[in-house]
Motif scaffolding. Sequence first.
Motif, PDB file in Angstrom:
ATOM      1  N   ASP A 183       0.812  -1.222   0.000  1.00  0.00           N
ATOM      2  CA  ASP A 183       0.000   0.000   0.000  1.00  0.00           C
ATOM      3  C   ASP A 183       0.847   1.275   0.000  1.00  0.00           C
ATOM      4  O   ASP A 183       0.368   2.342  -0.351  1.00  0.00           O
ATOM      5  N   VAL A 184       2.123   1.147   0.361  1.00  0.00           N
ATOM      6  CA  VAL A 184       3.012   2.309   0.260  1.00  0.00           C
ATOM      7  C   VAL A 184       3.165   2.692  -1.216  1.00  0.00           C
ATOM      8  O   VAL A 184       3.136   3.874  -1.581  1.00  0.00           O
ATOM      9  N   GLU A 223       0.975   1.934  -3.517  1.00  0.00           N
ATOM     10  CA  GLU A 223      -0.339   2.406  -3.976  1.00  0.00           C
ATOM     11  C   GLU A 223      -0.530   3.875  -3.610  1.00  0.00           C
ATOM     12  O   GLU A 223      -1.029   4.660  -4.406  1.00  0.00           O
ATOM     13  N   ALA A 224      -0.089   4.217  -2.388  1.00  0.00           N
ATOM     14  CA  ALA A 224      -0.182   5.623  -1.971  1.00  0.00           C
ATOM     15  C   ALA A 224       0.660   6.493  -2.898  1.00  0.00           C
ATOM     16  O   ALA A 224       0.234   7.583  -3.304  1.00  0.00           O
ATOM     17  N   ALA A 225       1.836   6.003  -3.261  1.00  0.00           N
ATOM     18  CA  ALA A 225       2.709   6.770  -4.160  1.00  0.00           C
ATOM     19  C   ALA A 225       2.083   6.888  -5.543  1.00  0.00           C
ATOM     20  O   ALA A 225       2.155   7.942  -6.182  1.00  0.00           O
ATOM     21  N   THR A 226       1.452   5.816  -6.001  1.00  0.00           N
ATOM     22  CA  THR A 226       0.789   5.853  -7.308  1.00  0.00           C
ATOM     23  C   THR A 226      -0.307   6.913  -7.306  1.00  0.00           C
ATOM     24  O   THR A 226      -0.448   7.677  -8.267  1.00  0.00           O
ATOM     25  N   LEU A 227      -1.065   6.968  -6.219  1.00  0.00           N
ATOM     26  CA  LEU A 227      -2.119   7.989  -6.111  1.00  0.00           C
ATOM     27  C   LEU A 227      -1.519   9.391  -6.015  1.00  0.00           C
ATOM     28  O   LEU A 227      -2.152  10.365  -6.379  1.00  0.00           O
ATOM     29  N   ASP A 228      -0.278   9.466  -5.512  1.00  0.00           N
ATOM     30  CA  ASP A 228       0.418  10.756  -5.433  1.00  0.00           C
ATOM     31  C   ASP A 228       1.075  11.132  -6.770  1.00  0.00           C
ATOM     32  O   ASP A 228       1.866  12.064  -6.824  1.00  0.00           O
ATOM     33  N   ARG A 229       0.803  10.378  -7.802  1.00  0.00           N
ATOM     34  CA  ARG A 229       1.366  10.584  -9.149  1.00  0.00           C
ATOM     35  C   ARG A 229       2.881  10.448  -9.155  1.00  0.00           C
ATOM     36  O   ARG A 229       3.592  11.162  -9.869  1.00  0.00           O
ATOM     37  N   VAL A 230       3.390   9.540  -8.345  1.00  0.00           N
ATOM     38  CA  VAL A 230       4.832   9.279  -8.335  1.00  0.00           C
ATOM     39  C   VAL A 230       5.102   8.159  -9.339  1.00  0.00           C
ATOM     40  O   VAL A 230       4.483   7.103  -9.261  1.00  0.00           O
ATOM     41  N   GLN A 260      10.532   6.873 -10.006  1.00  0.00           N
ATOM     42  CA  GLN A 260      10.677   7.640  -8.757  1.00  0.00           C
ATOM     43  C   GLN A 260      10.377   6.756  -7.546  1.00  0.00           C
ATOM     44  O   GLN A 260      11.020   6.863  -6.504  1.00  0.00           O
ATOM     45  N   TYR A 282      13.070   6.527  -4.705  1.00  0.00           N
ATOM     46  CA  TYR A 282      12.790   7.247  -3.452  1.00  0.00           C
ATOM     47  C   TYR A 282      12.045   6.410  -2.408  1.00  0.00           C
ATOM     48  O   TYR A 282      11.918   6.833  -1.275  1.00  0.00           O
ATOM     49  N   ILE A 283      11.548   5.251  -2.830  1.00  0.00           N
ATOM     50  CA  ILE A 283      10.863   4.392  -1.843  1.00  0.00           C
ATOM     51  C   ILE A 283      11.584   3.043  -1.711  1.00  0.00           C
ATOM     52  O   ILE A 283      12.029   2.676  -0.629  1.00  0.00           O
ATOM     53  N   LEU A 333      14.139   1.986   1.436  1.00  0.00           N
ATOM     54  CA  LEU A 333      13.598   0.971   2.341  1.00  0.00           C
ATOM     55  C   LEU A 333      14.408  -0.327   2.283  1.00  0.00           C
ATOM     56  O   LEU A 333      14.370  -1.124   3.214  1.00  0.00           O
TER      57      LEU A 333
END
Lengths: 361, 286
Positions: B181-182, B184-191, B195, B199-200, B204
């Motif tokens: 889901d991290v 998925e959150a980035a995808t929703l943030d248009r990352v 990237q 950056y993730i 990690l």
Amino acid sequence: MGSVSLEGVSKSFGAIKVIHGADLDIQDGEFVVFVGPSGCGKSTLLRMIAGLESISHGSLRIGDRLVTDVEPGDRGISMVFQSYALYPHMDVTENLSFGLRMNGNKAADTSERVRGAASVLQLDSLLARLPKQLSGGQRQRVAIGRSIVRKPQVFLFDEPLSNLDAELRVQMRVEIARLHHELGATMIYVTHDQTEAMTLADRIVVLRAGHIEQVGTPLALYTDPDNQFVAGFIGSPRMNFLTGEARGHVDGRQAVVLSGQGDAVVEVALSQPLPSGTPVSLGLRPEHAQVGSPGPGTFTTTIDVVEYLGATSYLYSGTTTKEPLIVARQGVHTDRAGDQVVVGVPPDKAILFAADGTRLR
Amino acid sequence: MRQRTQTAYGFLSPYLLIFAIFWLWPIIHSFYLSFLSTRRQPWSFNPGMTWGRLTQDPAFYNALWNTLKILAIQVPVMLTLATLLAVLLNSTLLRARGLIRFAFFAPVVIGEAAYAAVFRLMFNDEFGIVNKTLEGIGLDAVSWFSNPTAAMSLIIIAVTWRWVGYNAIIILSGLQSIPQDVYEAATLDRVSPRQQFLYITLPLLKPVIVFCLVLSVIGSMQLFAEPYLITNLGGPGGATETLGLYLYKQAFLNLNFGYASAIAYTIAALAVSISILNLWLGRERS
């Protein structure tokens, strides 16, 4: 415009269909809650709106735009996850600003948006902390803040409070309601907790096995459910269902023989008469069951368990049978397990369901 | 409680005895040996012939330089490849993932002698498949065993081939522990996916990559089998002689155990120092 419109939206995983042609219109600024038991498809439907799950059939519009096949990041939505989904290696400021920075947003604007979100959510003093240094409630606020900074048309919440303890859940519920009031944005919220649904929603969407069972205001769903599933799902303690059989119909009242309650005959307001002998289920909310003295439209039952909650007591009977009964009694009483009580059924409060669960009106 | 402790030690004693005889005692004794001149009998206390010699032995510096070269080139290349491979192995688009994961891991379980023999054949100057392929595409054949640079490249290729899958599997386990889901959150943030990787995923994965780095550093400092078996005792002319091989030569070919012990302690000190540096650089943000 943050309206959301689903037309015949379906989702299949291989041969398994999990959402069956959902039609739903959500108005701009509305707070809509999806509720239903585990596995009913409420989270899947939310993820389809987010774009994290593809739509097998049907169409989705956000505002005036058809977004069925649009990338999640381009739909103008943001989402708060059940697990918060914070970036664990970034501090609060970085978590809030990450999406904006990656999209080349101007530093000054990013900084201003982060400050604004932090202020709204009272995160100002936590900006330099990593997620692991925050409590559950604080993490949830950061997750909401990350949504706010994007200035989306629609906020999506996927069971955002389910990892919090009871007290924090109440606090965050109030925060979310306040946020909705302040931002005036469209919010779609998934939960299996009907208290959250009842307290937050402008309208509730009840789902079962991928079907939308009913859409309505919390009060409408509570007082006027379309079917037995909705009637049983909304309300705590749940509605009592007593097995019966239709008898005569006089003056807009249907006589029903309750076979599980010693063949007691009660009357229920019903405009369309039922043929005598039609099997029915009588729905009666615990607070509508009236403890009184013997007479027409009453039956006697033995209390198994009493729960004293102060202003209200819940009397449980028939707990070992297929037809348990809960009676809510207002005020302070001295009822005990083993006592016999006479329960009256108010004709205008009880409702009837057909054998297939559809509402009889 | 005391009785129970004694019983526990009673059961542990066979292992502790073996550990003491074959691990602890050699470690302590070799430290003592490192101060003795052992070139001829009787052995005598003469640190100048061991620790003193280390500071002025060109062969030692050659081995150290070769080891550091391998460390500086092979380890980053291997870890980069292992990370990319892990991402590939983690892809849902990949079919027969289990089989492919095993295939990449398999080199680790193959015997060193067998793998060295295959590499010697593949890189044979005259009839090896590598030179035949190079000639086939119009390039010059490479003297893999007589050209110092080519021989060093061969060692680096062989070590990378052997250990890249092993490291990829470790990194893969790290990748799989990153919550979906991290992303998925980035995808929703248009990352973008690139990237997200930079950056993730990479930040990690840092603890896992540092773990692999430390293992690789220790492995490189001990590198022995490849130069011994593939380039024939660190040839040509010591171009692929590593510290591990130099230690072996001093101990078991020259029977100079005192000097070999000093080299062993130097290798251990270097490995520990570099590993501490790695751990410090890779420490978690707090």
